[in-house]
Motif scaffolding. Sequence first.
Motif, PDB file in Angstrom:
ATOM      1  N   ARG A 202      -3.508 -15.573   4.116  1.00 30.97           N
ATOM      2  CA  ARG A 202      -2.644 -16.204   4.317  1.00 30.97           C
ATOM      3  C   ARG A 202      -1.433 -15.118   5.045  1.00 30.97           C
ATOM      4  O   ARG A 202      -1.176 -14.055   4.857  1.00 30.97           O
ATOM      5  CB  ARG A 202      -1.415 -16.339   3.171  1.00 30.97           C
ATOM      6  N   LEU A 203      -0.774 -15.435   5.899  1.00 28.50           N
ATOM      7  CA  LEU A 203      -0.123 -14.764   7.039  1.00 28.50           C
ATOM      8  C   LEU A 203       1.794 -15.286   6.863  1.00 28.50           C
ATOM      9  O   LEU A 203       1.792 -16.185   6.670  1.00 28.50           O
ATOM     10  CB  LEU A 203       0.041 -14.394   8.288  1.00 28.50           C
ATOM     11  N   PHE A 204       2.117 -13.971   6.684  1.00 31.24           N
ATOM     12  CA  PHE A 204       3.122 -14.245   5.805  1.00 31.24           C
ATOM     13  C   PHE A 204       4.803 -14.278   7.023  1.00 31.24           C
ATOM     14  O   PHE A 204       4.903 -13.247   7.098  1.00 31.24           O
ATOM     15  CB  PHE A 204       4.406 -13.711   4.385  1.00 31.24           C
ATOM     16  N   SER A 205       5.128 -15.511   7.948  1.00 32.46           N
ATOM     17  CA  SER A 205       5.652 -14.903   9.005  1.00 32.46           C
ATOM     18  C   SER A 205       7.693 -14.116   8.292  1.00 32.46           C
ATOM     19  O   SER A 205       7.975 -14.353   9.492  1.00 32.46           O
ATOM     20  CB  SER A 205       6.106 -16.352   9.904  1.00 32.46           C
ATOM     21  N   GLY A 206       7.564 -14.766   7.285  1.00 35.96           N
ATOM     22  CA  GLY A 206       9.043 -14.502   7.639  1.00 35.96           C
ATOM     23  C   GLY A 206       9.504 -13.276   6.137  1.00 35.96           C
ATOM     24  O   GLY A 206      10.554 -12.872   5.553  1.00 35.96           O
ATOM     25  N   ALA A 207       8.472 -12.288   6.080  1.00 36.48           N
ATOM     26  CA  ALA A 207       8.215 -11.339   5.771  1.00 36.48           C
ATOM     27  C   ALA A 207       9.364 -10.346   5.961  1.00 36.48           C
ATOM     28  O   ALA A 207       9.408  -9.788   7.292  1.00 36.48           O
ATOM     29  CB  ALA A 207       7.004 -10.778   5.616  1.00 36.48           C
ATOM     30  N   TYR A 208       9.906  -9.654   5.312  1.00 38.57           N
ATOM     31  CA  TYR A 208      10.763  -8.517   5.654  1.00 38.57           C
ATOM     32  C   TYR A 208      10.992  -7.035   4.916  1.00 38.57           C
ATOM     33  O   TYR A 208      10.468  -7.637   3.379  1.00 38.57           O
ATOM     34  CB  TYR A 208      12.213  -8.822   6.123  1.00 38.57           C
ATOM     35  N   SER A 209      11.236  -5.792   5.309  1.00 40.28           N
ATOM     36  CA  SER A 209      11.813  -5.147   4.661  1.00 40.28           C
ATOM     37  C   SER A 209      13.099  -4.545   4.010  1.00 40.28           C
ATOM     38  O   SER A 209      13.954  -5.652   5.019  1.00 40.28           O
ATOM     39  CB  SER A 209      10.792  -3.596   5.143  1.00 40.28           C
ATOM     40  N   GLU A 210      13.371  -4.045   3.099  1.00 36.61           N
ATOM     41  CA  GLU A 210      14.651  -4.124   2.484  1.00 36.61           C
ATOM     42  C   GLU A 210      15.297  -2.931   3.198  1.00 36.61           C
ATOM     43  O   GLU A 210      16.599  -2.739   2.953  1.00 36.61           O
ATOM     44  CB  GLU A 210      14.921  -4.150   1.576  1.00 36.61           C
ATOM     45  N   TYR A 211      14.540  -1.774   3.579  1.00 42.53           N
ATOM     46  CA  TYR A 211      15.549  -0.177   4.304  1.00 42.53           C
ATOM     47  C   TYR A 211      14.864  -0.439   5.811  1.00 42.53           C
ATOM     48  O   TYR A 211      13.618  -1.037   6.169  1.00 42.53           O
ATOM     49  CB  TYR A 211      15.289   0.631   3.083  1.00 42.53           C
ATOM     50  N   PHE A 212      15.494   1.001   6.417  1.00 39.70           N
ATOM     51  CA  PHE A 212      15.380   0.394   7.610  1.00 39.70           C
ATOM     52  C   PHE A 212      13.695   2.034   7.766  1.00 39.70           C
ATOM     53  O   PHE A 212      13.720   2.082   8.556  1.00 39.70           O
ATOM     54  CB  PHE A 212      16.599   1.188   8.530  1.00 39.70           C
ATOM     55  N   ASP A 213      13.914   3.049   6.554  1.00 39.31           N
ATOM     56  CA  ASP A 213      13.231   3.941   6.853  1.00 39.31           C
ATOM     57  C   ASP A 213      12.377   3.654   5.807  1.00 39.31           C
ATOM     58  O   ASP A 213      12.890   3.641   4.711  1.00 39.31           O
ATOM     59  CB  ASP A 213      14.362   5.263   6.953  1.00 39.31           C
TER      60      ASP A 213
END
Length: 548
Positions: A202-213
Motif C-alpha cells: 500500500r503506497l501512501f501518496s500523502g506521506a510527509y516528514s515533520e522535520y527537514f533534517d
Amino acid sequence: MASLIVNGSGKTRRSILDFLACYLIIITHFTNYITHIGFTTVFPDLVLSYGLLFAIAVFLACLLQAPSAILRTGIFSVLIIIVLSDAIFEFGTTEGGVRLNAVILTMFATLVLVFFLRQHINKFLIAVFAIMFVSGVVLGLPFSNTEAGGERAPSANGGGLPVVVHLILDGHMGVGGMTPRLPNGERIRNEVSEFYLGNEFRLFSGAYSEYFDTHFSMARFLNADADEVHLEYAVKNRNKYVLSINGYFERWAREGYKINVLQSSYFDLCKSTNVKISSCVTYNHDSFDGEAISSLPLAQRIILIGNMYYSSFTLYKLVQLSELSFKPHLDKYDVSLRGLGLWHGRIGPLAISSQLEQLIRKVSRSNGGEFFFAHLLIPHSPYVYDSSCKVHSPVSSWQLRPERGASDTPKLRYARYAAYFEQIRCTMRKLQPLFDAMRKKGTYEDAVIIIHGDHGARITRIDPEAGNAQQMTRDDYIDSFSTLFALKAPGVVPGNDDRMASLPQLLAYAADRREENLNENSKPYVYLSSGDDKFVRSQIPEFPLSNE
C-alpha cells in the motif's frame, strides 16, 4: 630521483632523507584514509595513486633543496599540520571552538619545532612516520574511528513471528510530490507506483516528514509517543548523532523480535539505552569498495579517490566553514570559495551497494522472529547513478542538492531533479532482489515490509526555516517534506492511499495496522527551524496527488 642527486655526498644524503620524510608522511596519511573508507581495489587504482604520491614527494624534495630556511620550515610544517589537525578533529573534543584553538596551537608548535630542527627534521619525521605506517598497515591498527559491526547468525525458528524488514531510504520523496511541474514527474510517479503496487504494497501518496533534517526526523518518528521530548534524544557525539532512546525498536522487541540494525556512521541507533540490539553493523557513509565504481574509467576512479582524499583534510574543512561564516561579506563582492571547484567530499549512495547485498542475504536466511532495520543513503545526494545503476562519468557531473541557504535557478533545479529521479529508478532496481529473495525463501507473503524516506528530496528553492515561512509555496513544502511511505503486511490491502499522514502516524499504523491511527482529524503540521535546534510549527498544505 636523478634530480635529487646533487654534487656532494652530504647534499645527496639530505635529498634522499628529505624525499623519504615527505613520502612517509604522505603515504601514512593516505593509507590511513583509504583504510578508513574501506577502499579495497589494489590494482591498478592504488598502485597508480601511490605512484602519483611518489611524484609529489619527489617534487617537494626538490623544493627542499633550495637554500631557504623559510621554505623548508613551511613545507614540512604544512605536511605535519595536515596530519595532526586531522587527528585532533577525529579524536579530540567535540567542541568546535576548542578544536579550532587546538589546531591553531598545533600549527604554532609545529612551526617552532620544524624551524629549530630544520636541518635534522627529516630524520625525526622518518622515524616517527615509519612507526606510524608500520603500526597502521602491517600490524593492522589503522588510525581510524570506524566502528566494527557485529553479525549474528539468524535463528532457526521464528517462534511463529513473521520477518519484519524496515528500510529508511534517505531523501526519498513521496509520489504525491512527483508532479508534472518536475522533469518527467508524472512518469516517475507512475513508475514508483507500479513498482510498489506490483510488489503488493500500500503506497501512501500523502506521506510527509515533520522535520527537514535526518536526525530530528528519525528521532521523532522512532519516538512518536514522546511528543516534543524526542528532540533531546538526538545527541551529537563528535561527527555523528546518537539516538539515546528508541521507543519504536522497543515496541518490536516487546513482541519478541530480535533487533538487527544496519546503520550509517552519521546516525547511531545502536546505543539506545532502552532496547537490546541483537546485531549492529555500521558502514562509513563516506566509503565504497572497488566494485561500486568499477564501471568508471581508470582516470575517473583516480580523480574520485584524489577528490575524496583532499576533501577529508581538516584544513579544507576549515576553508568551507570559513566561507559559511564570511558568506554574507563575500556575497557583497560576488566571491565564492566554492567557485574554486573544490570537491564536496560526499559519496553516500556508493556506500550502500555491498551493505544492501549483505542485508538481502541475511533476510533471505531468516525464518522469522527477526526485525531488520536499515538506514540506506539512497537516493540521497550526490546523484551518482543512472536508472540502470551505472555510475555517471565523469565524476564532475554528479549533482548535489542545493547547499543550505543557497538559492537555486529554475534550470539548475530542473537538472538536479532529473538526476535525482534517475537515482530513484536505480533504488527500485536495487530493492527488487530483496523481494525476490524473500519470495524464494517463502517468507514474503507473511512478512511485514516498511519502506519510507526520512524527509523530502530537499531540492529546494527556499529552505524551510521560520524566517522564510511567508515566502514558502506549496512546492517548497513538497520539496522539503513529501516522503515515500510503502507498507506490505498481512491484512493491508495493496493500493494507493491518498490520505495526508505523518511518518509517526504511519509507523504507528504499520506496527498494529489499526485504521484509527490514520483517521485522526488533526491538521497536518511540520516544524520549521528557527535556529539553535528550535522550531516553529507550521501547517503544511495538501500535496498534489495523481489528479493534478
